[in-house]
Motif scaffolding. Structure first.
Motif, short mmCIF file in Angstrom:
data_model
loop_
_atom_site.label_atom_id
_atom_site.label_comp_id
_atom_site.label_asym_id
_atom_site.label_seq_id
_atom_site.Cartn_x
_atom_site.Cartn_y
_atom_site.Cartn_z
N PHE A 1 0.65 -1.38 -0.08
CA PHE A 1 -0.12 0.02 -0.09
C PHE A 1 0.85 1.41 -0.08
O PHE A 1 0.43 2.20 -0.86
CB PHE A 1 -0.75 0.15 1.18
CG PHE A 1 -2.39 -0.81 1.04
CD1 PHE A 1 -3.09 -0.82 -0.11
CD2 PHE A 1 -2.47 -1.89 2.03
CE1 PHE A 1 -4.14 -1.55 -0.20
CE2 PHE A 1 -3.39 -2.66 1.80
CZ PHE A 1 -4.26 -2.62 0.76
N HIS A 2 2.02 1.36 0.75
CA HIS A 2 2.83 2.47 0.86
C HIS A 2 3.56 2.63 -0.51
O HIS A 2 3.65 3.63 -1.01
CB HIS A 2 4.06 2.23 1.74
CG HIS A 2 4.94 2.87 1.82
ND1 HIS A 2 4.89 4.38 2.59
CD2 HIS A 2 6.42 3.05 1.29
CE1 HIS A 2 6.01 4.95 2.11
NE2 HIS A 2 6.62 4.49 1.67
N HIS A 3 3.84 1.69 -1.19
CA HIS A 3 4.45 1.88 -2.60
C HIS A 3 3.27 2.10 -3.57
O HIS A 3 3.66 2.97 -4.53
CB HIS A 3 4.88 0.36 -3.17
CG HIS A 3 6.19 -0.24 -2.62
ND1 HIS A 3 7.28 0.71 -2.51
CD2 HIS A 3 6.17 -1.17 -2.05
CE1 HIS A 3 8.09 0.04 -1.78
NE2 HIS A 3 7.78 -1.02 -1.45
N VAL A 4 2.29 1.91 -3.53
CA VAL A 4 1.08 2.23 -4.33
C VAL A 4 1.10 3.96 -4.14
O VAL A 4 0.58 4.31 -5.26
CB VAL A 4 -0.15 1.41 -4.34
CG1 VAL A 4 -1.38 2.15 -5.14
CG2 VAL A 4 0.01 -0.02 -4.55
N GLN A 5 0.84 4.17 -2.96
CA GLN A 5 0.74 5.61 -2.59
C GLN A 5 1.69 6.44 -3.36
O GLN A 5 1.34 7.28 -4.17
CB GLN A 5 0.75 5.95 -1.12
CG GLN A 5 0.44 7.25 -0.73
CD GLN A 5 -0.91 7.81 -1.05
OE1 GLN A 5 -1.76 7.13 -0.38
NE2 GLN A 5 -1.15 8.96 -1.82
N ALA A 6 3.03 5.91 -3.19
CA ALA A 6 3.99 6.60 -4.03
C ALA A 6 4.05 6.64 -5.52
O ALA A 6 4.21 7.64 -6.26
CB ALA A 6 5.53 5.99 -3.50
N PHE A 7 3.30 5.53 -5.94
CA PHE A 7 3.20 5.27 -7.41
C PHE A 7 2.17 6.36 -8.06
O PHE A 7 2.28 6.95 -8.94
CB PHE A 7 2.96 3.85 -7.87
CG PHE A 7 4.00 2.88 -7.41
CD1 PHE A 7 5.23 3.24 -7.19
CD2 PHE A 7 3.51 1.53 -7.55
CE1 PHE A 7 6.25 2.07 -7.04
CE2 PHE A 7 4.45 0.55 -7.14
CZ PHE A 7 5.91 0.89 -6.66
N GLN A 8 1.07 6.48 -7.10
CA GLN A 8 -0.08 7.22 -7.52
C GLN A 8 0.47 8.75 -7.38
O GLN A 8 0.26 9.56 -8.35
CB GLN A 8 -1.37 7.05 -6.52
CG GLN A 8 -2.39 7.98 -7.05
CD GLN A 8 -3.50 7.84 -5.99
OE1 GLN A 8 -3.26 8.35 -4.76
NE2 GLN A 8 -4.52 7.65 -6.28
N ASP A 9 1.40 9.19 -6.56
CA ASP A 9 1.95 10.47 -6.40
C ASP A 9 2.75 10.83 -7.83
O ASP A 9 2.71 11.59 -8.23
CB ASP A 9 2.69 10.63 -5.07
CG ASP A 9 1.79 10.67 -3.83
OD1 ASP A 9 0.63 10.72 -3.82
OD2 ASP A 9 2.49 10.49 -2.71
#
Length: 197
Positions: free
Chosen positions: A32-40
């Motif tokens: 989830f942390h990675h997905v947040q960064a990818f979305q940003d």
């Protein structure tokens, strides 16, 4: 050479001793942390490309006074975009990126094929960059992060754990397409179910 191997062995030993349920939860939360960064990153890159498109369109429209009003609306929107910076929220970036197409009428391009080609070139460049530099990059990062997470989560029982895994399976089957644009938001909406901070 022995020292790095020892550290690697100790890390594996520590991982093996952790509770499997804790290891799974940690892997999911890291995902989830990675997905947040990818979305940003995705929306930051999208805004940059939108601003570049507007700048190129303004330049392309300069020789054509019949499009002066449309050019001015693009310039106003580009100026408005100065307030959208790296530290802006994802919601602000999304609103800016999507907002130009929602406002106002677009003029009909008239004239010679050469003129139409010149005026559509910035849009074609924008679409190519969005597909190959933003959406494809997001897709690759997400699939790799999902694979890494699933290696840990499915390690012991080879089963999936609900909606998150169904969504990832659907995303893998569809590839780049309608899910690409909103996949991060749909995944992040599941974060609370897994009690990730």
């Amino acid at each position: 050479m022995l020292f790095p191997r020892t550290i690697f062995f100790l890390a594996l030993l520590a991982l093996a001793r952790t509770n499997p349920a804790e290891r799974k939860k940690a892997a999911i939360c890291e995902f989830f942390h990675h997905v947040q960064a990818f979305q940003d990153d995705q929306w930051e890159d999208s805004v940059i490309l939108m601003k570049r498109l507007l700048g190129e369109m303004i330049t392309a429209l300069l020789p054509y006074p019949e499009y002066a009003e449309y050019k001015e609306s693009m310039q106003a929107y580009l100026d408005r975009g100065k307030s959208i910076v790296k530290s802006s929220s994802v919601q602000e970036k999304m609103a800016y990126f999507q907002g130009f197409n929602e406002g106002g009428d677009k003029p009909m391009l008239t004239g010679s094929p050469a003129k139409k080609k010149e005026l559509t070139r910035p849009l074609n460049n924008f679409q190519t960059n969005m597909i190959f530099n933003v959406l494809t990059e997001f897709h690759k990062k997400l699939i790799k992060a999902a694979d890494d997470m699933e290696r840990v989560v499915r390690l012991s029982d080879n089963s999936s754990m609900g909606e998150l895994f169904r969504l990832l399976d659907q995303y893998r089957k569809e590839g780049l397409g309608s899910l690409t644009e909103n996949i991060a938001s749909r995944i992040l909406a599941l974060k609370e179910q897994y009690e990730c901070v």
